[in-house]
Design an enzyme around this catalytic site. Structure first.
Site, PDB file in Angstrom:
ATOM      1  N   ARG A   1      -0.434   8.976   1.937  1.00  0.00           N
ATOM      2  CA  ARG A   1      -1.843   9.324   1.726  1.00  0.00           C
ATOM      3  C   ARG A   1      -2.122  10.820   1.650  1.00  0.00           C
ATOM      4  NH1 ARG A   1      -5.277   5.172   5.401  1.00  0.00           N
ATOM      5  NH2 ARG A   1      -4.747   3.489   3.994  1.00  0.00           N
TER       6      ARG A   1
ATOM      7  N   HIS B   1      -8.771   9.879   3.178  1.00  0.00           N
ATOM      8  CA  HIS B   1      -8.368   8.759   2.313  1.00  0.00           C
ATOM      9  C   HIS B   1      -8.525   9.202   0.865  1.00  0.00           C
ATOM     10  CE1 HIS B   1      -8.050   4.834   0.484  1.00  0.00           C
ATOM     11  NE2 HIS B   1      -7.716   4.313   1.646  1.00  0.00           N
TER      12      HIS B   1
ATOM     13  N   GLU C   1       0.868  -1.192   0.000  1.00  0.00           N
ATOM     14  CA  GLU C   1       0.000   0.000   0.000  1.00  0.00           C
ATOM     15  C   GLU C   1       0.895   1.229   0.000  1.00  0.00           C
ATOM     16  OE1 GLU C   1      -2.868  -0.340   3.192  1.00  0.00           O
ATOM     17  OE2 GLU C   1      -3.996  -1.873   2.127  1.00  0.00           O
TER      18      GLU C   1
ATOM     19  N   HIS D   1     -11.230   9.950   6.820  1.00  0.00           N
ATOM     20  CA  HIS D   1     -11.036   8.511   7.035  1.00  0.00           C
ATOM     21  C   HIS D   1     -10.510   8.164   8.426  1.00  0.00           C
ATOM     22  CE1 HIS D   1     -10.146   4.369   6.042  1.00  0.00           C
ATOM     23  NE2 HIS D   1      -8.851   4.531   6.240  1.00  0.00           N
TER      24      HIS D   1
ATOM     25  N   ARG E   1      -0.832   8.907   9.151  1.00  0.00           N
ATOM     26  CA  ARG E   1      -0.669   7.471   9.409  1.00  0.00           C
ATOM     27  C   ARG E   1      -0.281   6.706   8.151  1.00  0.00           C
ATOM     28  NH1 ARG E   1      -4.117   3.211   8.777  1.00  0.00           N
ATOM     29  NH2 ARG E   1      -5.932   4.548   8.456  1.00  0.00           N
TER      30      ARG E   1
HETATM   31  C1  SIN Z   1      -7.472   0.876   2.882  1.00  0.00           C
HETATM   32  O1  SIN Z   1      -7.780  -0.289   2.683  1.00  0.00           O
HETATM   33  O2  SIN Z   1      -7.116   1.641   1.996  1.00  0.00           O
HETATM   34  C2  SIN Z   1      -7.593   1.424   4.274  1.00  0.00           C
HETATM   35  C3  SIN Z   1      -6.559   0.838   5.116  1.00  0.00           C
HETATM   36  C4  SIN Z   1      -6.107   1.818   6.149  1.00  0.00           C
HETATM   37  O3  SIN Z   1      -6.788   2.793   6.426  1.00  0.00           O
HETATM   38  O4  SIN Z   1      -4.993   1.638   6.649  1.00  0.00           O
END
Ligand code: SIN
Length: 544
Positions: free
Chosen positions: A301, A255, A139, A362, A397
């Site tokens: 993010r 997010h 990610e 988020h 985060r």
């Molecule tokens: C996501 O699946 O993008 C959210 C996961 C997160 O907030 O760490």
């Protein structure tokens, strides 16, 4: 009554307790430990406390209603051959934009694997690779593949298994539809909570020397959020009114990729979709992320959200697109079954169509200030998960560190509590207090006031902020705070309104004070990150 003076000279009115009460006239229940909240942090903490101790979990909805349940992507843990806790540490620190507490981050990354092993013993079924190892994906801002997952409903899989385990524990009582209003104290020592039972419409005392606040975040202060309706910051406010320190409130994570459809603006399109190669494109079909960050779609993010926001402005649109159409339908249906099905429900076949998305509230990096053992400045009060702020997230985060936080620090708190109880024993036996605020109370409609707060926060305290907007927001919240100060609080909606207004005032004040841009806090009037601002803003009620 406490008159919190906001930086701009406005006043935030706060009462010590949300309602008047006389403990002598109320029913009381005694437990060794009270845990407020039934997300991953609360339930895992309960499971890690020795089963000879008597625990009550108080949760304002049903036990399986929490933000944790909605988590899609997964849990970060350095299991790959080429990975290590050191790399996970570096990535967390980088994403946190210079504000992470390094000692706490070391605990997070070093204790990740042992807690994941423990999850597996509770029966959590993560996806496996062809060789039978846990499958790892990537990610944003992770330098390695280290996200374990259960399809695209990881939170649900984890919570289902933990909840089923906790329901079998005879030492744990689960109190659903029980809203914890305020913390009871003697001196600076925690004595339990004042709660409201929605089924009987009665207030009740739950008494204990040990309270764990695991109530989650406060995403419901914005118009659009990925959070469930229960995320109104009740635990953070309960702690604040009792004198706990709060920290980093100005850092709210948006997010980058949340569905933007006329009928749904809150459904998350997991970052794992970008981890599997999805590309961001503006409404003209042009990729843009390389203009904003060298990591492109997998930048931290806050960077991706601001880049999308800028493209939306440039193109006068309320969305951009996420393109994963180059992956086959069969693959997408298997890897992201929930996202595939939900989008299809809105007429979007993600194997053929671009997904319209926009950044949406988020996660809250800030919360109740704790040390590495989850301890707050109030003796006996612990905080864990999104309600807590122990400095691991800094100003932004890192993806998939949140479920992990609930596990690692839930375990730490349980260890502290086990030690405390083995020395000092459990249930305290008495508490006596009569609170009369001497206010003349009046009826008020909480729904309209909550909607006003959401509009103010969305308009002036969003991804891009400046002094003028923040100052106007402070003034408007101060007016609402005055209006609701003598309101008759007799429903969960009313208590939530009080909490939402209090938190909004505190967030705005922190955002005004931080005269720089860092991580998720971006000030168009102070666009640079300043070395002199490499410090936390801590809030504490002054007096009552
Ligand atoms: C996501 O699946 O993008 C959210 C996961 C997160 O907030 O760490």
């Amino acid at each position: 009554m406490h008159l919190g003076r906001l930086k701009e000279g406005y006043v935030l009115k706060v009462n010590r307790y949300l309602v008047d009460f006389d403990s002598e006239k109320m029913e009381a229940e005694f437990h060794d430990v009270l845990i407020i909240g039934s997300g991953i942090a609360g339930v895992y903490t309960a499971l890690e406390i020795d089963d000879k101790h008597d625990i009550a979990i108080l949760t304002k909805e049903s036990i399986n209603m929490s933000n944790s349940v909605l988590a899609q992507g997964g849990i970060a843990v350095s299991l790959d051959k080429g990975d290590s806790p050191e790399y996970h540490f570096k990535d967390t620190i980088y994403a946190g934009a210079g504000l992470c507490d390094e000692d706490t981050v070391w605990v997070l990354v070093n204790e990740a694997a042992s807690n994941i092993e423990c999850l597996c013993t509770y029966g959590v079924n993560f996806d496996k690779s062809g060789e039978g190892e846990l499958a790892l994906t990537r990610e944003g801002a992770h330098s390695k593949n280290r996200i374990i997952h259960a399809g695209d409903t990881t939170g649900k899989e984890v919570c289902d298994k933990l909840i089923s385990e906790v329901k079998n524990r005879s030492n744990v009582t689960i109190k659903e539809r029980t809203f914890a209003l305020d913390l009871l104290k003697e001196g600076n020592t925690c004595k339990g909570v004042l709660a409201y039972d929605e089924d009987t419409s009665k207030f009740k005392l739950y008494l204990s020397n040990l309270v764990v606040c695991a109530t989650g975040g406060y995403g419901q202060i914005y118009e659009n959020t990925t959070n469930p309706e229960v995320a109104t910051g009740d635990g953070v406010c309960l702690a604040y009114r009792a004198g706990a320190e709060l920290m980093d409130l100005e850092f709210i994570q948006f997010h980058p990729t949340v569905l933007c459809h006329p009928e749904n603006r809150s459904f998350l399109i997991s970052e794992a979709v970008r981890g599997e190669g999805a590309q961001l494109k503006n409404i003209h079909g042009e990729r843009f992320m390389s203009q904003y960050h060298e990591l492109g779609e997998l930048a931290p993010r806050d960077v991706v959200s601001r880049a999308i926001f800028a493209e939306m402005k440039k193109t006068s649109s309320d969305h951009v697109f996420l393109d994963i159409t180059f992956k086959g339908r069969e693959y997408l249906e298997n890897r992201f079954p929930n996202i595939f099905k939900t989008c299809l429900g809105y007429g979007i076949d993600i194997s053929k169509d671009y997904i319209p998305i926009a950044p949406t509230e988020h996660y809250c990096m800030g919360g109740i200030k704790t040390d590495v053992y989850g301890r707050t400045n109030i003796e006996g009060l612990f905080a864990c998960g999104e309600a807590a702020c122990n400095g691991i997230h800094g100003a932004n985060r890192l993806a998939s560190n949140s479920l992990l936080e609930g596990l690692v620090f839930g375990n730490k708190i349980a260890t502290e509590i086990n030690t405390y109880l083995s020395y000092k024993g459990g249930k305290q036996q008495e508490f006596s207090f009569n609170y009369n605020s001497e206010r003349t109370l009046r009826e008020m409609d909480s729904t309209e006031a909550i909607n006003s707060v959401k509009r103010i926060m969305t308009h002036d305290v969003g991804i891009i902020r400046n002094r003028e907007g923040l100052s106007q927001a402070a003034g408007k919240i101060a007016v609402i705070s005055k209006e609701i100060n003598d309101m008759k609080n007799d429903s969960i909606k009313d208590f939530e309104l009080q909490n939402v207004v209090l938190l909004s005032g505190l967030i705005i004040d922190s955002a005004i004070k931080r005269e720089e841009s860092r991580g998720a806090h971006y000030r168009s009037d102070y666009p640079n990150t300043e070395e002199s601002w490499k410090r936390h803003i801590v809030k504490k009620v002054e007096s009552f």
